[in-house]
Design an enzyme around this catalytic site. Structure first.
Site, PDB file in Angstrom:
ATOM      1  N   PHE A  42     -18.131  14.113  14.536  1.00 19.74           N
ATOM      2  CA  PHE A  42     -18.672  13.768  15.854  1.00 19.74           C
ATOM      3  C   PHE A  42     -18.167  14.772  16.872  1.00 19.74           C
ATOM      4  CE2 PHE A  42     -18.705  11.750  20.015  1.00 19.74           C
ATOM      5  CZ  PHE A  42     -20.031  11.354  20.088  1.00 19.74           C
ATOM      6  N   ASP A  75     -11.670  20.742  17.091  1.00 17.70           N
ATOM      7  CA  ASP A  75     -12.041  19.742  18.095  1.00 17.70           C
ATOM      8  C   ASP A  75     -10.913  18.710  18.180  1.00 17.70           C
ATOM      9  OD1 ASP A  75     -12.970  17.496  19.449  1.00 17.70           O
ATOM     10  OD2 ASP A  75     -15.024  17.678  18.710  1.00 17.70           O
ATOM     11  N   LYS A  77     -10.962  13.527  26.629  1.00 19.45           N
ATOM     12  CA  LYS A  77     -10.355  12.199  26.488  1.00 19.45           C
ATOM     13  C   LYS A  77      -8.956  12.092  27.092  1.00 19.45           C
ATOM     14  CE  LYS A  77     -13.255  10.115  23.010  1.00 19.45           C
ATOM     15  NZ  LYS A  77     -14.021  10.922  22.077  1.00 19.45           N
TER      16      LYS A  77
HETATM   17  C1  LIG Z   1     -15.342  11.637  22.123  1.00 22.65           C
HETATM   18  C2  LIG Z   1     -15.450  12.894  21.344  1.00 22.65           C
HETATM   19  C3  LIG Z   1     -16.322  13.930  21.733  1.00 22.65           C
HETATM   20  C4  LIG Z   1     -17.248  13.796  22.904  1.00 22.65           C
HETATM   21  O1  LIG Z   1     -16.565  13.636  24.103  1.00 22.65           O
HETATM   22  P1  LIG Z   1     -17.375  13.079  25.390  1.00 22.65           P
HETATM   23  O2  LIG Z   1     -16.365  13.173  26.498  1.00 22.65           O
HETATM   24  O3  LIG Z   1     -17.788  11.693  25.068  1.00 22.65           O
HETATM   25  O4  LIG Z   1     -18.529  13.967  25.600  1.00 22.65           O
HETATM   26  C5  LIG Z   1     -16.331  15.076  20.982  1.00 22.65           C
HETATM   27  N1  LIG Z   1     -15.547  15.223  19.902  1.00 22.65           N
HETATM   28  C6  LIG Z   1     -14.696  14.256  19.498  1.00 22.65           C
HETATM   29  C7  LIG Z   1     -13.838  14.481  18.303  1.00 22.65           C
HETATM   30  C8  LIG Z   1     -14.637  13.051  20.192  1.00 22.65           C
HETATM   31  O5  LIG Z   1     -13.832  12.073  19.770  1.00 22.65           O
END
Ligand SMILES: *Cc1c(COP(=O)(O)O)cnc(C)c1O
Length: 413
Positions: A136, A220, A249
């Protein structure tokens, strides 16, 4: 607010599920709804509220900065922005050559990383980006193209071109790499997929292959970063250095902010005019992130994340319910495996017991409490989680067939 359920159903875009409550305020690991009901927050706004709710250090930083300077254009710089860039470089070990680009969300940080990968084209030879199945990376079109979950890509074809999704195995990694790869993007722990660790040695092998083929290793760290796993960033447990990491986050503790941090030569790929955003490095958001990261350091919250994570694991293992399997993850990013697809039912029962948790899929409960959790919160979690589980166990024994019930509820696991 009167009839908020109806108002939400009527006025809000239907992209999220039905809201579970209308929350009004919070303090520490606790939030309250409009009826004054109190909830223990073990999701932390999905790994966002690193310092919990209304932490004085964060409140003070935001209030002071708001009264000083909230926004300027990117024709200028501000002190909070420069301080945060230097801080992120230091914490990530990006070295003197490292650079930081500020975004406003995780998806946006990954959009910047996607463009960085395009810039690493090697004069057009490197056209592909590798990403992992079940990954994701966000909901905007570039981030969505990187995301390896067909269900959330559905209806939005055609995707941005050039992304290959590979199985999360060393064999698939070896097989997919060649000189046409510009970058590989990897979550060190796949959060949305149910808090799944990579196979041992996967990141190290990805590092070697990326180096061999002139590709970028992009990690990421949007969910895993900012101390969540007990290290500043999860890649730091693997003894490697990536070419770039993406953050969001937890770094803002609730203030919307994201970042792309580059290491070494990748830092010189972007040139003026190739990327940007009006709010990039906004002084209010960067002042908040500085306060969050400074507090994580000052209060020893990496150590706390490690210690409390271990305690949580033991506590869950101790429950000994046949509905619970193993616990995955690191630090305070944990996935409790369920032996039945009871995730949604358990989340609902927990809410009734005054506990906020989440099920990224029906077979997993995700815990991502604030990094400040202590003994009192763990004890309360234990009580409420057991109560929720007992309710679901009772309901489950009605739902499944007799033979199933015997092995599941009374069974020996
Ligand atoms: C939450 C998340 C995203 C997306 O972040 P948003 O602030 O919701 O756009 C991307 N990569 C990972 C691993 C995430 O947990």
């Amino acid at each position: 607010m009167k009839d908020w359920h109806l108002v939400a159903a009527h006025d809000m875009m239907r992209v999220f599920g039905e809201p579970q409550a209308l929350l009004t305020h919070g303090s520490g690991c606790t939030v309250w709804d409009e009826d004054g009901r109190e909830y223990l927050d073990f999701l932390g706004g999905i790994a966002v509220n690193a310092l919990g709710h209304a932490h004085p250090a964060l409140v003070e930083a935001i209030a002071t900065q708001a009264a000083t300077l909230i926004h300027v254009s990117n024709f200028f710089v501000t002190a909070p922005q420069l301080e945060l860039a230097a801080r992120l470089k230091r914490l990530a070990g990006a070295g003197d050559a490292g650079r930081v680009y500020f975004a406003n969300s995780g998806a946006e940080a990954n959009e910047a990383a996607f463009k960085l990968a395009r810039l690493n084209s090697g004069d057009g030879r490197r056209t592909r980006i590798l990403a992992l199945k079940n990954s994701f990376h966000g909901r905007t079109m570039g981030a969505l193209a990187l995301t390896g979950k067909p269900s959330i890509r559905e209806h939005f074809e055609p995707m941005v071109a050039g992304v290959t999704h590979i199985d999360v195995t060393l064999e698939a990694l070896e097989a997919a790499f060649d000189d046409s790869v510009a970058a590989i993007i990897v979550e060190p722990i796949q959060g949305e997929a149910g808090v799944r660790e990579l196979p041992a040695g996967f990141l190290a092998r990805a590092r070697d292959l990326a180096t061999e083929h002139g590709a970028l290793l992009i990690v990421d760290e949007i969910q895993t970063g900012a101390g969540r796993t007990g290290s500043w960033f999860a890649f730091q447990d693997e003894g490697i250095l990536p070419d770039a990491i993406t953050l969001a986050k937890g770094i803002g503790g609730g203030m919307p902010i994201g970042a792309l941090v580059t290491f070494g030569a990748a830092s010189d790929l972007f040139t003026p005019g190739q990327h940007g955003s009006t709010f990039s490095g906004n002084p209010l958001a960067t002042a908040a992130a500085n306060a969050v990261l400074a507090e994580i350091e000052a209060a020893g919250l990496l150590e706390n994340a490690r210690a409390r994570g271990e305690q949580l694991r033991e506590l869950v293992a101790h429950i000994g319910s046949p509905l619970l399997g193993g616990v995955r993850g690191r630090g305070l990013l944990l996935g409790i495996e369920l032996t039945r697809p009871i995730g949604p039912a358990l989340v609902a029962a927990a809410l009734d017991e005054g506990l906020i948790i989440n099920a990224p899929n029906p077979e997993t409960i995700r815990l991502a409490p604030p990094l400040i959790v202590g003994d009192a919160e763990l004890a309360e979690f234990d009580r409420r989680f057991r109560a929720a589980l007992a309710r679901v166990a009772a309901a489950t024994s009605d739902t499944f067939s007799d033979s199933d019930t015997t092995t599941t509820i009374a069974g020996t696991k």
